[in-house]
Design a protein around this motif. Structure first.
Motif, short mmCIF file in Angstrom:
data_model
loop_
_atom_site.label_atom_id
_atom_site.label_comp_id
_atom_site.label_asym_id
_atom_site.label_seq_id
_atom_site.Cartn_x
_atom_site.Cartn_y
_atom_site.Cartn_z
N MET A 25 0.83 -1.20 0.00
CA MET A 25 0.00 0.00 0.00
C MET A 25 0.87 1.26 0.00
SD MET A 25 -3.31 -0.86 0.30
CE MET A 25 -4.19 0.35 1.26
N ALA A 26 1.91 1.25 0.82
CA ALA A 26 2.77 2.42 0.97
C ALA A 26 4.08 1.98 1.59
CB ALA A 26 2.11 3.49 1.83
N ASP A 27 5.06 2.89 1.57
CA ASP A 27 6.35 2.59 2.19
C ASP A 27 6.99 3.89 2.65
OD1 ASP A 27 8.42 1.05 3.14
OD2 ASP A 27 8.82 0.06 1.23
N TYR A 28 7.98 3.74 3.52
CA TYR A 28 8.73 4.90 4.00
C TYR A 28 9.71 5.38 2.94
CZ TYR A 28 6.89 3.77 8.63
OH TYR A 28 6.07 3.52 9.69
N THR A 29 10.20 6.60 3.11
CA THR A 29 11.15 7.20 2.17
C THR A 29 12.36 7.71 2.94
OG1 THR A 29 10.42 9.52 2.30
CG2 THR A 29 9.13 8.03 0.90
N PRO A 30 13.42 8.14 2.23
CA PRO A 30 14.57 8.71 2.93
C PRO A 30 14.24 10.03 3.64
CG PRO A 30 15.16 8.06 0.69
CD PRO A 30 13.68 7.98 0.79
N VAL A 31 13.14 10.68 3.27
CA VAL A 31 12.74 11.92 3.92
C VAL A 31 11.86 11.57 5.12
CG1 VAL A 31 11.59 14.15 3.67
CG2 VAL A 31 12.81 13.13 1.72
N ARG A 32 12.33 11.87 6.31
CA ARG A 32 11.62 11.47 7.52
C ARG A 32 10.18 12.01 7.51
NH1 ARG A 32 10.00 13.18 12.33
NH2 ARG A 32 10.07 11.73 14.11
N CYS A 34 7.78 11.25 5.51
CA CYS A 34 7.10 11.19 4.21
C CYS A 34 6.93 9.73 3.78
CB CYS A 34 7.89 11.95 3.16
SG CYS A 34 7.91 13.74 3.44
N MET A 35 5.96 9.51 2.91
CA MET A 35 5.71 8.14 2.44
C MET A 35 5.55 8.13 0.93
SD MET A 35 1.70 7.46 3.41
CE MET A 35 0.42 8.65 2.96
N TRP A 141 4.70 19.52 9.48
CA TRP A 141 5.91 18.88 10.00
C TRP A 141 5.55 17.99 11.19
CZ3 TRP A 141 9.47 19.31 6.55
CH2 TRP A 141 10.72 18.77 6.81
N GLU A 142 5.42 16.72 10.90
CA GLU A 142 4.92 15.74 11.87
C GLU A 142 6.06 15.16 12.71
OE1 GLU A 142 2.71 13.96 14.22
OE2 GLU A 142 1.64 14.93 12.56
N LEU A 143 5.91 15.21 14.02
CA LEU A 143 6.95 14.71 14.92
C LEU A 143 6.88 13.21 15.10
CD1 LEU A 143 6.87 17.49 17.68
CD2 LEU A 143 8.46 17.26 15.75
N ARG A 144 5.67 12.65 15.06
CA ARG A 144 5.50 11.20 15.26
C ARG A 144 4.76 10.61 14.08
NH1 ARG A 144 5.01 13.75 20.01
NH2 ARG A 144 2.79 14.14 19.67
N PRO A 145 5.46 10.43 12.96
CA PRO A 145 4.78 9.99 11.73
C PRO A 145 4.31 8.54 11.80
CG PRO A 145 7.16 10.09 11.39
CD PRO A 145 6.90 10.69 12.74
N ARG A 146 3.24 8.28 11.10
CA ARG A 146 2.70 6.92 10.96
C ARG A 146 2.01 6.85 9.60
NH1 ARG A 146 -0.64 4.33 15.83
NH2 ARG A 146 1.40 4.59 16.75
N LEU A 147 2.32 5.82 8.82
CA LEU A 147 1.82 5.72 7.45
C LEU A 147 0.32 5.96 7.38
CD1 LEU A 147 3.83 2.56 6.28
CD2 LEU A 147 4.26 4.93 5.60
N GLU A 153 3.96 14.89 4.63
CA GLU A 153 3.24 15.25 3.41
C GLU A 153 2.13 14.23 3.20
OE1 GLU A 153 4.06 16.02 -1.37
OE2 GLU A 153 5.43 14.76 -0.21
N PHE A 154 0.94 14.72 2.88
CA PHE A 154 -0.17 13.79 2.62
C PHE A 154 -1.11 14.39 1.58
CE2 PHE A 154 -1.18 16.30 6.41
CZ PHE A 154 -2.45 16.76 6.16
N PHE A 155 -1.95 13.52 1.02
CA PHE A 155 -2.94 13.94 0.03
C PHE A 155 -4.27 14.19 0.72
CE2 PHE A 155 -0.37 10.71 -2.48
CZ PHE A 155 0.50 11.67 -2.98
N TRP A 156 -5.04 15.12 0.16
CA TRP A 156 -6.38 15.35 0.67
C TRP A 156 -7.20 16.13 -0.33
CZ3 TRP A 156 -6.65 19.34 5.31
CH2 TRP A 156 -6.24 20.59 4.90
N GLN A 157 -8.46 16.36 0.03
CA GLN A 157 -9.26 17.36 -0.65
C GLN A 157 -9.59 18.42 0.38
OE1 GLN A 157 -12.74 16.53 1.61
NE2 GLN A 157 -12.63 18.17 0.08
N GLU A 158 -9.62 19.67 -0.07
CA GLU A 158 -10.04 20.75 0.82
C GLU A 158 -11.02 21.63 0.08
OE1 GLU A 158 -7.02 23.67 1.81
OE2 GLU A 158 -5.63 22.82 0.35
N GLY A 159 -12.22 21.72 0.64
CA GLY A 159 -13.24 22.58 0.06
C GLY A 159 -13.23 23.93 0.73
#
Length: 478
Positions: A25-32, A34-35, A141-147, A153-159
């Motif tokens: 589904m997803a994986d970690y990246t070298p950038v802390r 981020c996925m 800037w998330e201190l305790r990231p979780r996939l 960084e994440f995707f969304w919609q914003e109305g």
């Protein structure tokens, strides 16, 4: 072979991460923080997007795109807004090899930049309402990231909408809350509680925030979507005014609302089991997987099975299916992979099945022999459609029963503290921040929402015993 997945009862957090990574589904990246969202995970997100987009457009909203970079001065204009987001901001200070005259914030949300643009576009009451949505990525800037749940960084919609009156803005805010509730229940098979946030939990800069709250498989809460009545806060800061029918200048009333890739995390945690994902049919990238089974080095059998599979596929219509004919892998290996990936329905078919003019159907939501049935080949398409509808309904039913079984009325503060250790507590709250803060400090639980549907009577605050007019949902949350 896949690595063994840690049971949920042993380590829920480890189970969650292992399922996401092993199911690709997803994986970690070298950038802390981020996925990478891999194709299978992105296909699920595309289905989420499609179903929400249909609902937005049916209610008059249009899609647009706004800049990723926002002037720092814009963020600072609304004091509560900047205070709420300050710890999460990513700020660009250099560009093109030079120091920028003004730092740019990488979009954490777009109320400010869209507010500025609305002030340029809206002149008259005839320009209202403005109903715009954007599908975008944002950075916090998330201190305790979780996939999926919390990433930098994440995707969304914003109305973002603008209206002539507060009544119209409130109607919009609650309309979107209803859309989110409908989507969660009928597409994601997640029973959610729609309600109002407390002042301490509301969106920075909002007059009132509304939310849909869901119970995950470990009995914690997850905020799955929010809709905000912004009042005139951003309209006054960015001078969004219009000339009304009486030729008087008025400030607009605005709203904002959003659902993110956190919804994927909600789907995983609300339905998954120790074997992996269990995806609701209406959103699953692959609704039906067909696994042909043939003896090794038997080309004649392979030809017969393949011909039958092709004939079945021609009858499947709009069902999203996949034929897993990787004969280099054993049937058991292929079964396990699709169980891990959560495909709602599986067909097993081999030479003996063809002789008997039948196939084996296996439901992902009912593991083992209990979930298997023999179906005549002539009835495959009809049965598959019926079973997918049944699975969707059963998943919602099970999730609802699970939530209800782990939600309790708190009779006193001692029982309240026991309830929130392992579930949702319904309790009266007087509305005072001191009581809310005490609960958070002593139990780590927060007010998830004040449900839209309330009892007719009053009660006593679970903390201080004073008169309370509203029942509130308390829980520990992600």
């Amino acid at each position: 072979m896949f690595d063994k997945i840690t049971p949920r009862s042993e380590d829920y957090s480890k189970w969650y991460t292992q399922v996401i990574r092993q199911a690709e589904m997803a994986d970690y990246t070298p950038v802390r923080g981020c996925m990478v969202v891999r194709p299978y995970g992105y296909a699920l997100w595309e289905n989420v997007k499609e179903q929400l987009d249909i609902r937005f457009k049916a209610t008059g909203h249009q899609n647009a795109a706004f800049p990723l970079f926002i002037p720092m001065s814009f963020i600072e204009k609304e004091a509560e807004h900047v205070e709420g987001f300050k710890p999460e901001l990513a700020i660009v200070t250099h560009g093109g090899g030079k120091k920028l005259e003004e730092p740019l914030v990488v979009r954490p949300t777009s109320e400010t930049i869209i507010g500025y643009m609305y002030s340029q576009w809206i002149q008259s009451y005839r320009d209202l309402p403005v109903l715009i949505n954007q599908w975008a990525n944002v950075v916090r800037w998330e201190l305790r990231p979780r996939l999926f749940l919390r990433t930098t960084e994440f995707f969304w919609q914003e109305g973002h909408t603008a209206h002539a009156t507060h009544e119209e803005a409130m109607e919009e805010t609650l309309r979107i809350l209803d859309i989110y509730t409908d989507f969660a229940v009928n597409e994601a098979a997640i029973p959610v509680i729609p309600g109002r946030k407390s002042d301490s939990e509301k969106f920075p800069g909002a007059l009132t925030s509304y939310t849909i709250e869901a119970m995950m498989g470990d009995k914690r809460a997850l905020q799955a979507g929010t809709s905000h009545d912004l009042g005139q806060n951003f309209a006054k800061v960015f001078d969004i005014q219009y000339l009304d029918a009486n030729q008087k200048q008025q400030h607009c009333w605005t709203t904002s609302w959003g659902v993110s890739t956190r919804m994927i995390g909600a789907i995983i945690m609300a339905h998954g089991d120790d074997q992996g994902l269990v995806l609701p049919p209406r959103l699953a990238p692959t609704q039906l997987v067909i696994v042909p089974i043939v003896p090794k080095n038997n080309d004649a059998a392979k030809q017969v099975v393949s011909k039958t599979v092709d004939a079945i596929c021609e009858t499947l219509g709009d069902i999203r299916y996949h034929v897993d004919d990787r004969y280099e892998y054993s049937p058991g290996w292929r079964f396990n992979e699709w169980e891990l990936k959560g495909a709602p329905l599986r067909i097993e078919i081999g030479p003996r099945d063809i002789e008997n003019e039948q196939v084996v159907f296996a439901r992902r939501d009912i593991p083992g022999k209990e979930g298997k049935t023999f179906v005549p080949i002539a009835n495959v398409a009809e049965t598959a459609t019926q079973l997918l509808d049944t699975i969707q309904a059963d998943m919602l039913k099970r999730a609802t029963e699970f939530r209800d079984a782990n939600t309790s009325e708190a009779e006193n503060y001692d029982s309240f503290k026991e309830i929130v250790e392992n579930g949702f507590a319904r309790a009266w709250w007087c509305g005072n921040a001191e009581c809310e803060d005490k609960v958070k400090e002593e139990t780590q639980a927060t007010i998830r929402c004040i449900p839209m549907v309330q009892p007719d009577s009053d009660g006593a605050c679970i903390v201080c015993g004073m008169q309370a007019k509203e029942i509130t949902i308390f829980a520990r949350a992600y």
